[in-house]
Design a protein around this motif. Structure first.
Motif, PDB file in Angstrom:
ATOM      1  N   VAL B  22     -15.291   5.760 -11.904  1.00 24.37           N
ATOM      2  CA  VAL B  22     -13.893   5.355 -11.886  1.00 24.37           C
ATOM      3  C   VAL B  22     -13.552   4.975 -10.465  1.00 24.37           C
ATOM      4  O   VAL B  22     -13.701   5.768  -9.551  1.00 24.37           O
ATOM      5  CB  VAL B  22     -12.982   6.500 -12.352  1.00 24.37           C
ATOM      6  CG1 VAL B  22     -11.529   6.100 -12.182  1.00 24.37           C
ATOM      7  CG2 VAL B  22     -13.262   6.828 -13.788  1.00 24.37           C
ATOM      8  N   ARG B  24     -11.406   4.296  -7.273  1.00 26.26           N
ATOM      9  CA  ARG B  24     -10.201   4.947  -6.793  1.00 26.26           C
ATOM     10  C   ARG B  24      -9.393   3.927  -5.998  1.00 26.26           C
ATOM     11  O   ARG B  24      -9.791   3.537  -4.909  1.00 26.26           O
ATOM     12  CB  ARG B  24     -10.547   6.106  -5.886  1.00 26.26           C
ATOM     13  CG  ARG B  24     -11.133   7.269  -6.636  1.00 26.26           C
ATOM     14  CD  ARG B  24     -11.090   8.422  -5.738  1.00 26.26           C
ATOM     15  NE  ARG B  24     -11.654   9.581  -6.430  1.00 26.26           N
ATOM     16  CZ  ARG B  24     -11.586  10.785  -5.934  1.00 26.26           C
ATOM     17  NH1 ARG B  24     -11.010  10.986  -4.784  1.00 26.26           N
ATOM     18  NH2 ARG B  24     -12.095  11.796  -6.586  1.00 26.26           N
ATOM     19  N   LEU B  26      -5.653   3.360  -4.518  1.00 24.88           N
ATOM     20  CA  LEU B  26      -4.381   4.024  -4.292  1.00 24.88           C
ATOM     21  C   LEU B  26      -3.265   3.240  -4.965  1.00 24.88           C
ATOM     22  O   LEU B  26      -3.262   2.021  -4.950  1.00 24.88           O
ATOM     23  CB  LEU B  26      -4.109   4.088  -2.793  1.00 24.88           C
ATOM     24  CG  LEU B  26      -4.397   5.418  -2.149  1.00 24.88           C
ATOM     25  CD1 LEU B  26      -3.984   5.358  -0.719  1.00 24.88           C
ATOM     26  CD2 LEU B  26      -3.645   6.519  -2.866  1.00 24.88           C
ATOM     27  N   SER B  27      -2.361   3.962  -5.525  1.00 27.73           N
ATOM     28  CA  SER B  27      -1.299   3.294  -6.270  1.00 27.73           C
ATOM     29  C   SER B  27      -0.135   2.952  -5.354  1.00 27.73           C
ATOM     30  O   SER B  27       0.995   3.328  -5.592  1.00 27.73           O
ATOM     31  CB  SER B  27      -0.821   4.201  -7.385  1.00 27.73           C
ATOM     32  OG  SER B  27      -0.192   5.309  -6.813  1.00 27.73           O
ATOM     33  N   GLN B  28      -0.448   2.309  -4.293  1.00 23.59           N
ATOM     34  CA  GLN B  28       0.647   1.894  -3.417  1.00 23.59           C
ATOM     35  C   GLN B  28       0.881   0.420  -3.679  1.00 23.59           C
ATOM     36  O   GLN B  28       0.199  -0.457  -3.162  1.00 23.59           O
ATOM     37  CB  GLN B  28       0.285   2.170  -1.971  1.00 23.59           C
ATOM     38  CG  GLN B  28       0.387   3.643  -1.704  1.00 23.59           C
ATOM     39  CD  GLN B  28      -0.091   4.026  -0.347  1.00 23.59           C
ATOM     40  OE1 GLN B  28      -0.780   3.258   0.295  1.00 23.59           O
ATOM     41  NE2 GLN B  28       0.269   5.215   0.067  1.00 23.59           N
ATOM     42  N   GLU B  29       1.834   0.190  -4.537  1.00 20.82           N
ATOM     43  CA  GLU B  29       1.982  -1.152  -5.095  1.00 20.82           C
ATOM     44  C   GLU B  29       2.551  -2.127  -4.073  1.00 20.82           C
ATOM     45  O   GLU B  29       2.224  -3.296  -4.051  1.00 20.82           O
ATOM     46  CB  GLU B  29       2.909  -1.118  -6.323  1.00 20.82           C
ATOM     47  CG  GLU B  29       2.385  -0.282  -7.482  1.00 20.82           C
ATOM     48  CD  GLU B  29       2.743   1.182  -7.370  1.00 20.82           C
ATOM     49  OE1 GLU B  29       3.696   1.495  -6.632  1.00 20.82           O
ATOM     50  OE2 GLU B  29       2.065   2.002  -7.987  1.00 20.82           O
ATOM     51  N   ASP B  30       3.434  -1.609  -3.273  1.00 19.81           N
ATOM     52  CA  ASP B  30       4.146  -2.552  -2.425  1.00 19.81           C
ATOM     53  C   ASP B  30       3.959  -2.219  -0.947  1.00 19.81           C
ATOM     54  O   ASP B  30       4.809  -1.656  -0.298  1.00 19.81           O
ATOM     55  CB  ASP B  30       5.643  -2.560  -2.782  1.00 19.81           C
ATOM     56  CG  ASP B  30       6.174  -1.150  -2.866  1.00 19.81           C
ATOM     57  OD1 ASP B  30       5.348  -0.224  -2.931  1.00 19.81           O
ATOM     58  OD2 ASP B  30       7.391  -0.969  -2.843  1.00 19.81           O
ATOM     59  N   VAL B  31       2.802  -2.562  -0.459  1.00 17.50           N
ATOM     60  CA  VAL B  31       2.588  -2.382   0.973  1.00 17.50           C
ATOM     61  C   VAL B  31       3.083  -3.633   1.660  1.00 17.50           C
ATOM     62  O   VAL B  31       2.566  -4.721   1.468  1.00 17.50           O
ATOM     63  CB  VAL B  31       1.106  -2.142   1.275  1.00 17.50           C
ATOM     64  CG1 VAL B  31       0.894  -1.949   2.753  1.00 17.50           C
ATOM     65  CG2 VAL B  31       0.621  -0.941   0.505  1.00 17.50           C
ATOM     66  N   SER B  32       4.112  -3.482   2.414  1.00 15.89           N
ATOM     67  CA  SER B  32       4.789  -4.680   2.906  1.00 15.89           C
ATOM     68  C   SER B  32       4.291  -5.138   4.266  1.00 15.89           C
ATOM     69  O   SER B  32       4.451  -6.286   4.629  1.00 15.89           O
ATOM     70  CB  SER B  32       6.295  -4.425   2.982  1.00 15.89           C
ATOM     71  OG  SER B  32       6.521  -3.398   3.911  1.00 15.89           O
ATOM     72  N   VAL B  33       3.714  -4.218   4.992  1.00 17.48           N
ATOM     73  CA  VAL B  33       3.318  -4.595   6.355  1.00 17.48           C
ATOM     74  C   VAL B  33       2.177  -5.597   6.280  1.00 17.48           C
ATOM     75  O   VAL B  33       1.216  -5.421   5.543  1.00 17.48           O
ATOM     76  CB  VAL B  33       2.889  -3.345   7.138  1.00 17.48           C
ATOM     77  CG1 VAL B  33       2.265  -3.731   8.456  1.00 17.48           C
ATOM     78  CG2 VAL B  33       4.067  -2.454   7.344  1.00 17.48           C
ATOM     79  N   GLY B  35      -1.031  -7.947   7.392  1.00 16.00           N
ATOM     80  CA  GLY B  35      -2.337  -7.578   7.930  1.00 16.00           C
ATOM     81  C   GLY B  35      -2.487  -8.016   9.368  1.00 16.00           C
ATOM     82  O   GLY B  35      -1.513  -8.194  10.087  1.00 16.00           O
ATOM     83  N   GLY B  36      -3.702  -8.178   9.745  1.00 13.43           N
ATOM     84  CA  GLY B  36      -3.974  -8.600  11.114  1.00 13.43           C
ATOM     85  C   GLY B  36      -4.362  -7.434  11.973  1.00 13.43           C
ATOM     86  O   GLY B  36      -3.958  -6.304  11.726  1.00 13.43           O
ATOM     87  N   ALA B  37      -5.112  -7.738  12.959  1.00 15.01           N
ATOM     88  CA  ALA B  37      -5.593  -6.676  13.833  1.00 15.01           C
ATOM     89  C   ALA B  37      -4.439  -6.057  14.596  1.00 15.01           C
ATOM     90  O   ALA B  37      -3.510  -6.740  15.016  1.00 15.01           O
ATOM     91  CB  ALA B  37      -6.611  -7.240  14.812  1.00 15.01           C
TER      92      ALA B  37
END
Lengths: 940, 247
Positions: B22, B24, B26-33, B35-37
């Motif tokens: 299964v 894994r 994470l159920s974090q649906e709305d990560v708004s930040v 990307g980028g280094a």
């Protein structure tokens, strides 16, 4: 050669001289001897944090961080170690956090001072971040995730220590943010790290000034992180007793043990807590000291509250309400797992596993209270089975002994006949019949053996362990600080028996007392051992007597030991025996009262006989004083200690670091050394001599002082000082010599000093030694050598009769166990050698000692974290058995003077017999030829 | 279960679960930040950053085993400073870094298979670092080594003694055997080699025998005794027999 020496030990001196002159001092082993008589077991210690491998699609490994500061990967099918890294020791709790997600494996240890990222597959270090804060509590850490191309990935690692919050790059470990948690002298504790669903990072800390501080960190692209601090007054909160957790929908839930209440608040925008008492939730019994709160799973809304050690409650919390979802009594630990469609909660109780969904396969890793690591797998139905188990308690051995195995059945019958003086006098006829029956039985045993040899028994009956002819196989009795007792078979390290005492712990210095009161030598009586430990709850003494070969308690009614009504100061095995061959154990309590175990009348009568002849000493490490006592029996049968002498060491700033007596009942075969002029230097063999090492700083100069003290009279026989030298000091004391290893700060190197004591010239009573009648001080020879390494333990070999030359065993920091023959550390090694020295077999003095890899008993294995070396004597005079213990266990045999009493294993039987046969044949043939020749000549 | 021997209740402290196959997420649906280094901000460091305490300095180096890829040997190798006071682990490329306070340290590469020479590293209070060879006898002697440290393996560590194998040459060249065999050879083979039928040789032998045999002019001890105790006639017979046998 020594010629016609006058010593009574002439053959051995000759042998030693021959060895010294002709055999180079190496006792290396051969490559084909690997594993023949040595074994090595690797341990990791009690697991603190664990994570199942997610880097590969089929999960095979478990990453663990342990209390011994080990990071390791365990194969989840077999329980073997895939890789292991022992990190620097330092703090008592070990690895703080193990974080694992995808291909990232990060461990935090030393209170947040060491953050390391490892490659999950090979265990190679990817990056590390080291700081020097020296925190006294574990750090919190979190993998901060970011989103890139619609996939979340680990962006950075947030580490919250007691003082600082750091955000480290997950790629190379460079410090992106470092900010102090407390501004302006404020202190606090109990911190929580949380990443909200919008990506914002929050740190929650409880200040000691009745406030909760929430700092949010927002990542601003191109600028780094921006911090916003909020301080929320909370009069109920205290850093010691408050625990906090953040749920999946950003609700902060805190439990407070002193007021027995729960407090909730929204983490993002809340400005005050709403409180709910436990009573109002419908609970009426809980243990305030075990109150703890934890999140069910990252991202879930439920929280778990521990009310007592075996009582959990599942709660749902919003910003201002708390509702009870399920009451879970009789549960010791819980965890959750995530399946495709829903979360499954597993509750682990003592006996059974309850679960809601039976269709999904699962494995569970359990760490038991006795530090056994268990891997459980679900079978069909509701049954689970143990896939493997690791006895990690063996990584924390605090007392160990090697006990002889019981003799075989036939031999025991023989013992029965001759060994013990029988109570009733047998008539000649009875003795005769007994003899005949025993011999018949022996004959039967022999026939059985032949039968067994002819057709090996089909059924594998586990025979009881028996002593082998040379007494090389022993029972290793190990007492671990987890309270678990083990009996290991020394032939292969297998566990023969185990016993768990749940309510014991070590004394202050990390020791427990293990005494073998009766060995297996006194046949009709079973062997008996005694463990003296501390009770966990009260701190009083606890005594447990058991049979060291089977692990069964002697007293079947007290299966977890007998709690004593006093605190233990010291425990000693007395050197006397009662008529059942039992050595009594004396325990001195904190008020200097004496308790004798067993307190039977036969023991007391033996003590009465030896009234005033048994001496003890006690060292006050802090005050650096030594006190001698003699054991006196009063008229009413009570035993008490009478002070015989008191010695306060002259430099009060120095602390006693070690007091080393000679091994009790040490056999010394040769009484002296024969010099080249045929005179003899007699050894100063004082069985009551103590080597006392003190360490301290005097006028800014580190100082080591060694005192040799007679334990009966308190007389200081010799003392010497090393200026600018410091510990750790490893000291061994045997026969007439003392060897110790220390750090020489002036020359920045480790040194080994050897002291050898000889009788000063004059008459002496060679048969008995009495400390009270000797006045003349011994002659002390000493020499120091440079040793290229530090040490973690040192011991000296010990054989049955003391004929074999002694050898030192040194545990090196690289995980090796080295043998160093004592004759190399000889204070008589001359700087300018003369012919006399050569004749005597003394090497010229060379200041530097070298570590020859051939003298490493461990060959290419690394024995991690050796804390002690236990040496037992085998039945063969040439052989000692060695157990090195620490994080790992290593067992082997040593032959310091080579194998002089048995044929070597590579003895060429074929060669010898073929030569003998050839000679016989040649004799016959030449005889025949000669006969023919004479016959021919006669005919000529 | 085996461990239930103690008969006491076992408290379970740590439980972990793993669901087979299964994934894994994470159920974090709305990560708004976005990307980028993440770049480090200098302002932060100045304001609040303390970093590592200033008393520790970074010591760097690299180790290699000739003819071997790094991953083949670093698995069980590590760096120890002052015999275990500080520890270092190797990175993938065989490099390492250590954090030590100022002072003088012995840095060694510990590997169960490969031997490395240790190095002494001196760190001044200002953080200047130099490396030199370890010389325990003369502590001040400066045998400089390059810094950053470079460890090169001296070769495999030999832990084992070579077992002596029985070889026919060992046996033959044993001095005892030579002492026994050589006279035997001379005794048996030499007479065979010399052609006794050759009259030249016979004469030569006769001569050498005469040389070897005791001088006739000197009185032989045995003869002297026989003269003393026995009669005069025996002398003649013995000599004649001797001569007879020789021919």
């Amino acid at each position: 050669m020594t010629g016609q020496g006058q010593g009574f030990s002439l053959p051995w001196i000759l042998l030693a001289a021959a060895l010294v002159l002709h055999v180079p001092p190496t006792s290396g082993m051969y490559e084909d001897q690997i594993g023949k008589f040595d074994w090595h077991q690797q341990y990791i210690g009690a697991v603190r944090q664990a994570a199942f491998d997610q880097s590969a699609p089929v999960s095979k490994r478990i990453f663990v961080g342990t209390e011994s500061n080990v990071v390791a990967a365990i194969n989840s099918r077999t329980g073997q170690l895939a890789w292991r890294h022992v990190q620097e020791r330092g703090d008592p709790w070990g690895v703080d956090v193990v974080l694992h997600k995808g291909n990232v494996l990060v461990t935090v240890c030393s209170g947040g001072d060491a953050v390391r990222a490892w490659d999950p597959a090979s265990g190679t270090l990817l990056w590390e971040f080291l700081a020097k804060e020296k925190n006294d509590s574990p750090a919190k850490a979190l993998l901060v995730e970011g989103k890139q191309d619609e996939r979340s990935h680990v962006e950075s690692v947030a580490v919250l220590t007691k003082k600082t919050l750091r955000i480290l790059s997950a790629v190379d470990g460079h410090e992106m943010v470092s900010t102090e948690v407390w501004s302006g002298g404020e202190t606090g504790g109990t911190s929580v790290l949380h990443q909200a669903s919008n990506g914002q990072l929050y740190s929650v800390s409880i200040s000691s000034q009745a406030a909760v501080q929430i700092v949010s960190y927002t990542h601003v692209p191109g600028k780094g992180y921006e911090a916003v601090k909020r301080v929320i007054p909370a009069g109920w909160a205290s850093p010691q007793s408050t625990q906090c957790v953040v749920t999946g929908d950003n609700v902060l839930v805190c439990s407070e043990a002193s007021t027995n209440s729960l407090h909730t608040m929204s983490l993002v925008d809340g400005s005050g807590f709403s409180a709910v008492t436990l009573l109002s939730l419908g609970f009426n019994s809980w243990q305030p000291d075990s109150l703890a709160i934890s999140a069910v799973q990252v991202g879930r809304k439920e929280v778990l509250l521990r009310l007592a050690q075996d009582h959990y409650v599942l709660l749902q919390a919003t910003a201002d309400t708390i509702t009870v979802l399920k009451d879970l009594p009789n549960v010791y630990a819980t965890t959750t797992a995530r399946s495709q469609d829903r979360d499954i909660m597993f509750l682990v109780t003592v006996y059974t596993f309850l679960k809601r969904d039976g269709s999904t396969g699962y494995r569970a890793l359990l760490q038991m209270e006795d530090q056994t690591l268990l891997m459980l797998q679900q079978l069909q139905g509701n049954q689970g089975h143990v896939m493997w188990q690791r006895n990690e308690a063996l990584a924390s051995i605090s007392a160990v002994d090697q006990v002889d195995l019981p003799v075989s059945e036939t031999e025991s019958k023989f013992e029965e006949e001759f060994g013990e003086e029988s109570e009733e006098d047998l008539s000649i006829w009875q003795m005769f019949t007994r003899r005949i029956t025993t011999q018949l039985e022996q004959l039967k045993d022999l026939a059985d053996k032949f039968e067994e040899y002819r057709k090996p028994r089909a059924k594998q009956v586990e025979k009881q362990l028996e002593r082998d002819p040379f007494n090389l196989r022993k029972m290793i009795v190990a007492v671990t600080s987890a309270g678990k007792l083990y009996g290991l078979d020394s032939a292969n390290g297998d566990i023969v028996w185990q016993y768990f005492l749940p309510n014991i712990r070590c004394f202050g210095q990390g020791e427990m007392y293990l005494f073998v009161q009766r060995t297996t030598a006194h046949f009709p009586h079973p062997p008996q051992a005694m463990l003296v430990a501390q009770d966990k709850a009260t701190g009083n003494g606890l005594v447990f007597t058991f049979n060291p070969t089977t692990g069964q308690p002697v007293n079947t009614t007290a299966t977890s030991g007998i709690l004593q009504p006093f605190k233990v100061l010291q425990a000693i095995l007395l050197p006397v025996m009662n008529n059942h061959h039992l050595h009594p154990v004396m325990i001195v309590d904190s008020d200097h009262g004496v308790h004798i175990f067993p307190p039977s009348s036969s023991v007391l009568s033996v003590l009465k006989k030896n009234n005033g002849k048994i001496f003890l000493h006690a060292a006050d490490l802090e005050k650096s004083t030594l006190t001698g006592f003699s054991l006196t029996t009063l008229k009413d049968g009570k035993v008490e200690l009478a002070q015989a002498w008191h010695l306060s060491l002259p430099i009060p700033s120095q602390k006693i670091v070690s007091v080393v007596p000679r091994r009790a009942n040490e056999h010394v075969h040769s009484q002296g050394r024969v010099l080249s002029d045929r005179s003899v230097m007699y050894k100063y063999l004082n069985p009551n001599l103590l080597a006392v090492m003190t360490e301290g700083i005097e006028r800014d100069i580190p100082l080591l002082t060694l005192y040799l003290v007679d334990a009966v009279t308190g007389q200081v026989v010799y003392s010497m000082q090393h200026k600018r030298a410091s510990g750790p000091v490893h000291l061994v004391h045997s026969e007439n010599w003392v060897v110790y290893h220390y750090w020489n700060g002036k020359f920045r190197r480790h040194e080994v000093t050897v002291l050898e004591l000889f009788e000063s010239q004059g008459d002496r009573n060679s048969t008995t030694f009495s400390s009270l009648s000797t006045q003349s001080l011994p002659l002390v020879l000493q020499q120091a050598y440079i040793f290229p390494m530090g040490l973690s333990a040192m011991a000296v070999s010990n054989t049955e009769r003391g004929i074999t030359a002694r050898s030192l065993l040194l545990a090196l920091p690289n995980g090796g166990l080295m043998t160093l023959p004592k004759n190399i550390l000889d204070p008589r090694r001359p700087i300018i050698p003369t012919k006399q020295h050569q004749e005597e077999g003394v090497y010229p003095y060379i200041p530097e000692l070298h570590v020859n890899p051939m003298t490493l008993l461990t060959y290419n294995q690394s024995i991690e974290g050796i804390r002690g070396i236990h040496i037992g004597a085998a039945g063969l005079e040439s052989t000692s058995v060695v157990l090195a213990y620490g994080l790992d266990l290593f067992y082997t045999r040593i032959m310091p003077s080579q194998m002089f009493d048995v044929l070597k294993e590579d003895f060429d039987y074929f060669f010898i017999s073929s030569i003998l046969l050839g000679l016989v044949l040649a004799t016959l043939i030449t005889h025949r030829l000669a006969a023919m020749k004479t016959l021919n000549r006669s005919w000529r | 279960m085996e461990i239930a021997k103690g008969g006491q209740s076992y408290l379970i402290l740590l439980v972990l679960m793993n669901l087979a196959a299964v994934g894994r997420v994470l159920s974090q649906e709305d990560v708004s930040v976005g990307g980028g280094a993440v770049s480090s901000s200098a302002g932060w460091e100045e304001e609040n950053g303390t970093g590592a305490a200033p008393t520790t300095f970074k010591v760097e180096g690299k180790a290699m085993v000739p003819g071997l890829k790094t991953l083949e040997w670093i698995g069980d190798a590590k760096i120890i400073v002052d015999h275990g006071a500080y520890l270092g682990f190797f990175r993938m490329d065989g490099s390492f870094s250590l954090y030590v306070p100022s002072g003088s340290f012995v840095v060694e590469v510990v590997s169960p298979t490969w031997a490395f020479e240790p190095a002494r590293v001196d760190v001044t209070a200002k953080g200047k670092i130099r490396a030199r060879k370890v010389n325990l006898l003369q502590i001040q002697k400066n045998d400089p080594l390059p810094y950053p440290l470079r460890f090169k393996s001296k070769g495999r560590i030999n832990y084992f003694e070579r077992r002596e194998q029985w070889r026919i040459t060992d046996f033959l060249f044993n001095h005892m055997v030579i002492m026994m065999v050589l006279p035997l050879v001379l005794l048996l083979i030499l007479p065979k080699m010399i052609n006794t039928n050759d009259p030249e040789m016979q004469r030569e032998m006769q001569q050498s025998m005469n040389m070897l045999s005791p001088n006739k002019d000197l009185p032989d001890m045995s003869e002297f005794f026989t003269k003393m105790f026995g009669g005069g006639e025996t002398k003649k017979t013995t000599t004649s027999r001797k001569v007879k046998r020789r021919q």
